[in-house]
Structure formats: structure tokens, C-alpha cells
Write an enzyme that holds these catalytic residues in place. Structure first.
Site, mmCIF file in Angstrom:
data_model
loop_
_atom_site.group_PDB
_atom_site.id
_atom_site.type_symbol
_atom_site.label_atom_id
_atom_site.label_comp_id
_atom_site.label_asym_id
_atom_site.label_seq_id
_atom_site.Cartn_x
_atom_site.Cartn_y
_atom_site.Cartn_z
ATOM 1 C CG ASP A 1 5.082 -1.665 -2.598
ATOM 2 O OD1 ASP A 1 3.958 -1.973 -2.162
ATOM 3 O OD2 ASP A 1 5.781 -0.768 -2.087
ATOM 4 N NE ARG B 1 -0.991 -1.222 -2.131
ATOM 5 C CZ ARG B 1 0.292 -1.253 -1.740
ATOM 6 N NH1 ARG B 1 1.269 -1.057 -2.602
ATOM 7 N NH2 ARG B 1 0.594 -1.500 -0.485
HETATM 8 C C1 LIG Z 1 -1.455 2.861 -1.077
HETATM 9 C C2 LIG Z 1 -0.741 3.070 -2.381
HETATM 10 C C3 LIG Z 1 0.220 2.164 -2.765
HETATM 11 C C4 LIG Z 1 0.876 2.339 -4.004
HETATM 12 N N1 LIG Z 1 1.753 1.365 -4.434
HETATM 13 C C5 LIG Z 1 2.290 1.468 -5.661
HETATM 14 C C6 LIG Z 1 3.090 0.417 -6.224
HETATM 15 O O1 LIG Z 1 3.323 -0.632 -5.606
HETATM 16 N N2 LIG Z 1 3.588 0.597 -7.476
HETATM 17 C C7 LIG Z 1 3.335 1.730 -8.211
HETATM 18 O O2 LIG Z 1 3.787 1.827 -9.355
HETATM 19 N N3 LIG Z 1 2.597 2.742 -7.703
HETATM 20 C C8 LIG Z 1 2.068 2.629 -6.456
HETATM 21 N N4 LIG Z 1 1.286 3.654 -5.976
HETATM 22 C C9 LIG Z 1 1.250 4.958 -6.678
HETATM 23 C C10 LIG Z 1 0.173 4.977 -7.741
HETATM 24 O O3 LIG Z 1 0.535 4.120 -8.804
HETATM 25 C C11 LIG Z 1 -0.023 6.378 -8.301
HETATM 26 O O4 LIG Z 1 1.175 6.862 -8.820
HETATM 27 C C12 LIG Z 1 -0.532 7.385 -7.277
HETATM 28 O O5 LIG Z 1 -1.425 6.802 -6.390
HETATM 29 C C13 LIG Z 1 -1.262 8.562 -7.995
HETATM 30 O O6 LIG Z 1 -2.384 8.084 -8.693
HETATM 31 P P1 LIG Z 1 -3.911 8.392 -8.265
HETATM 32 O O7 LIG Z 1 -4.670 7.105 -8.345
HETATM 33 O O8 LIG Z 1 -3.941 9.032 -6.939
HETATM 34 O O9 LIG Z 1 -4.472 9.282 -9.427
HETATM 35 P P2 LIG Z 1 -3.940 10.604 -10.152
HETATM 36 O O10 LIG Z 1 -4.778 10.709 -11.387
HETATM 37 O O11 LIG Z 1 -2.457 10.594 -10.287
HETATM 38 O O12 LIG Z 1 -4.322 11.732 -9.129
HETATM 39 C C14 LIG Z 1 -5.671 12.066 -8.821
HETATM 40 C C15 LIG Z 1 -5.693 13.197 -7.826
HETATM 41 O O13 LIG Z 1 -5.142 12.755 -6.582
HETATM 42 C C16 LIG Z 1 -4.356 13.783 -5.995
HETATM 43 N N5 LIG Z 1 -2.933 13.339 -5.938
HETATM 44 C C17 LIG Z 1 -2.406 12.249 -6.522
HETATM 45 N N6 LIG Z 1 -1.096 12.147 -6.240
HETATM 46 C C18 LIG Z 1 -0.795 13.200 -5.466
HETATM 47 C C19 LIG Z 1 0.393 13.666 -4.852
HETATM 48 N N7 LIG Z 1 1.547 13.008 -4.960
HETATM 49 N N8 LIG Z 1 0.342 14.812 -4.118
HETATM 50 C C20 LIG Z 1 -0.819 15.481 -3.972
HETATM 51 N N9 LIG Z 1 -1.976 15.091 -4.541
HETATM 52 C C21 LIG Z 1 -1.976 13.979 -5.276
HETATM 53 C C22 LIG Z 1 -4.527 14.991 -6.859
HETATM 54 O O14 LIG Z 1 -5.606 15.719 -6.363
HETATM 55 C C23 LIG Z 1 -4.843 14.401 -8.218
HETATM 56 O O15 LIG Z 1 -5.550 15.276 -9.031
HETATM 57 C C24 LIG Z 1 0.590 3.477 -4.794
HETATM 58 C C25 LIG Z 1 -0.396 4.364 -4.389
HETATM 59 C C26 LIG Z 1 -1.068 4.179 -3.227
HETATM 60 C C27 LIG Z 1 -2.153 5.130 -2.850
#
Ligand SMILES: Cc1cc2nc3c(=O)[nH]c(=O)nc-3n(C[C@H](O)[C@H](O)[C@H](O)COP(=O)(O)OP(=O)(O)OC[C@H]3O[C@@H](n4cnc5c(N)ncnc54)[C@H](O)[C@@H]3O)c2cc1C
Length: 306
Positions: free
Chosen positions: A131, A183
Site C-alpha cells: 500500500d 494499483r
Molecule cells: C482497493 C483500494 C485500495 C486502496 N489503497 C490505498 C492506498 O494504498 N493508499 C491510499 O492513499 N489510498 C488507498 N485507497 C483509498 C483511495 O485513495 C481513496 O481515498 C478512496 O478510494 C476514495 O476515492 P474514490 O476513487 O472512490 O473516489 P471519490 O471521488 O473519493 O469518491 C467517489 C464516490 O465513491 C463513493 N465513495 C468513496 N468513498 C466512500 C466512502 N468511504 N464511503 C461511502 N462512499 C464512498 C461515493 O459515492 C463518492 O461520491 C484505496 C482504495 C481502494 C478502493
């Protein structure tokens, strides 16, 4: 933006962490984003995830570990996880954080600990995803990843890149040359404008640009997002460029957009769900709240319900 920054600030507060982890009503609310406290809890959650045709990735919650003994225990936990994956036959790999293995104590300690887990994964034919954490450790995380990758190769160890960082396109170009599995996610930490794009539009544009670089590389990558716009952009780029559904996977977090997870799996896409478990859920949980203000209302409503 203010609410997001405040929650991310609180996510790093040790005092609040102690309070929250002991306050039962608060703890009960974590079940939406956290699979439980034990490996058995996570295995149960993953069985259900596998049933809807999704794979998983174990994440034992713990980060910014400050004692060597605690880092050693994290290694033992991951060795147990890898063994349980084989014993139960569930379809899952593992995700690790280098600060969980002692990066804050000494980088060599984190490297050695991560290596022990990667050795076990290689022997079992499994895969370890490193990560990505805050920008203060981006370079050292990439360096350690490269050492592991040089020894164990593309099919055993991969890394995470964050589209909110200004440096990421260059990092991605560099890592694709190895070649290695990435990723891509948007990024979850509180970063200054000097290192990260402050505007969501720039983060999203960069995400799409990187997604296209990844899909065009011929390497199997993870597209981690719940954002329907990012997903649509990925599906349409793949279709236009004759990139098969098996050439990449979507990834989402446990408890977030389950409807979309099921839908993508039904549509024949590879879908992996990241499954966090463990007692040290506080910073992870706070980052999930920060991502969506509605989650705070959901928590507040349930917290004060008689
Ligand atoms: C499999 C996976 C691994 C990850 N690993 C890392 C990592 O190693 N390092 C790191 O910094 N980040 C990591 N993340 C977190 C990532 O960086 C984002 O903070 C997170 O995925 C929210 O971004 P988004 O792409 O969903 O878009 P956003 O623009 O944040 O969200 C888009 C839409 O998704 C939905 N959504 C998003 N988050 C939530 C929530 N918490 N609860 C409910 N609905 C939500 C909502 O409908 C929102 O409008 C990971 C995420 C995933 C999915």
C-alpha cells in the site's frame, strides 16, 4: 474540504484513537467498513465476497508502528493469514503497509519484515500488494518495493500509486519499465498543495491519464475506485482499445458501493475487495469518513440513537 481536512487531522490523534477504540458504541459502527477484529472474521467476510464472484485482499489494520516487537507481531499475523488462505481455499491476496512493519523505526527493518511476508507469499504462489501511505514515505516505499520486486518479480509483489500526487505520472513511467503491477487510487492522506493537486478535477484527470497508461502497458493492474466516472472511463477505454476484461481488475473497499461491486462482477469484470480487519481500526475508519461527509451523518445518527 474543511471537514475532510479536520477528519484527516483527527485520524492522526493518538488520544482520540484511545478513546474511540474503547468507546463501545463508536466501535460497533466500524462494522460497515471493517470486517471484524480477527482473521476468522475476515475469512468469513471473504467467503461471502468470493460467493458473489469477487476476489479479496486481506489488510491487517495497523500503521505507524513504533516498537520493533509490534512490527514483528505484524509479520507473524501476515504469515498466519497466508497460511489460512491456503487452508480455507478462499480467493485472496494480501495488502501490507510498510509503517506497519517498522518503517518509522528504521527502513531496513521494514524491508526485512516485508521481505519475510513476500518470501512466504512466493512459496505459496500468492501475491503481496505494498500500500502507499503519506508523501513523507513515498520515495522510501518505492525503493523498498523495487528491492522486493528485483528479488521476487512481478507476479509476487506489486505497489500502489496515488493520482493526487504531482510526482505520480513520473513514478508510474519508471515503475512500468520494471515491469510491475500497480494499483492506482486517488490517495487518502492529507497532503499539502506543494505535493498534491488540491482540486478534485485535477486528481480525477490525472487518474484517467494514469489508468490509460496502465491499461496500455499490457501488464495486469488494479483500478481502485468507487467513482462511477473513473469506472466508466476505464470500461470505455478498454472497449475502444480492444483490451480484454481479463487484462485488469477493478478494486473497491469493503462496505463501500457493494451494489457496484456486484454489478461489475456480474458484467464479467475482475473485481477485488480490500478487506480490513483488526483492533487498530481508528485511522483507517477516519479516512473513510473523510471521503464522504454523508458518512459522518450516518455515524452521528447511529451514535446518538437511543
Ligand atoms: C482497493 C483500494 C485500495 C486502496 N489503497 C490505498 C492506498 O494504498 N493508499 C491510499 O492513499 N489510498 C488507498 N485507497 C483509498 C483511495 O485513495 C481513496 O481515498 C478512496 O478510494 C476514495 O476515492 P474514490 O476513487 O472512490 O473516489 P471519490 O471521488 O473519493 O469518491 C467517489 C464516490 O465513491 C463513493 N465513495 C468513496 N468513498 C466512500 C466512502 N468511504 N464511503 C461511502 N462512499 C464512498 C461515493 O459515492 C463518492 O461520491 C484505496 C482504495 C481502494 C478502493
Amino acid at each position: 474540504m474543511v471537514a475532510r481536512n479536520a477528519l484527516l487531522y483527527l485520524s492522526r490523534k493518538e488520544g482520540l484513537k484511545d478513546f474511540a477504540t474503547r468507546f463501545k458504541p463508536f466501535k460497533n459502527l466500524t462494522t460497515r467498513f471493517v470486517a471484524g477484529e480477527t482473521i476468522d472474521d475476515a475469512v468469513e467476510a471473504i467467503r461471502k465476497i468470493n460467493k458473489i464472484d469477487c476476489t479479496a485482499s486481506f489488510d491487517h489494520l495497523n500503521e505507524s508502528v513504533t516498537r520493533k516487537e509490534e512490527a514483528d507481531e505484524e509479520v507473524r499475523e501476515y504469515l498466519r493469514v497466508l497460511s489460512r488462505i491456503d487452508a480455507t481455499g478462499i480467493r485472496s491476496n494480501v495488502s501490507i503497509k510498510l509503517t506497519q512493519f517498522g518503517l518509522g523505526i528504521a527502513s531496513e527493518l521494514a524491508y526485512k519484515n516485508a521481505r519475510s511476508v513476500v518470501v512466504e507469499a512466493a512459496e505459496r504462489g500468492n501475491f503481496v500488494r505494498v500500500d502507499m501511505e503519506g508523501s513523507d514515505v513515498t520515495s522510501i516505499t518505492i525503493d523498498i518495493f523495487k528491492r522486493l520486486h528485483a528479488e521476487f518479480g512481478e507476479s509476487t509483489v506489486g505497489i500502489v500509486m496515488q493520482s493526487y500526487l504531482r510526482r505520480t505520472v513520473d513514478d508510474v513511467k519508471d515503475i512500468l519499465k520494471l515491469p510491475a503491477r500497480i494499483r492506482i487510487c486517488k490517495g487518502a492522506y492529507n497532503e499539502p498543495a506543494s505535493v498534491a493537486f488540491p482540486d478534485k478535477k485535477d486528481v480525477d484527470d490525472n487518474y484517467v491519464r494514469i489508468m490509460q497508461m496502465l491499461l496500455s502497458s499490457g501488464i495486469y493492474h488494479g483500478i481502485a475506485t468507487h467513482d462511477e466516472k473513473m469506472i466508466e472511463a476505464t470500461v470505455s477505454f478498454a472497449a475502444k482499445n480492444n483490451i480484454g476484461k481479463d487484462a485488469f481488475e477493478f478494486q473497491m473497499l469493503y462496505g463501500v458501493r457493494r451494489d457496484l461491486q456486484e454489478q461489475l462482477a456480474r458484467d464479467g469484470f475482475n473485481m477485488r475487495v480490500y478487506v480490513p480487519y483488526g483492533a487498530a481500526w481508528y485511522p483507517y475508519f477516519m479516512r473513510r469518513l473523510a471521503e464522504r461527509p454523508a458518512n459522518v451523518w450516518f455515524i452521528a445518527k447511529n451514535l446518538f440513537r437511543p
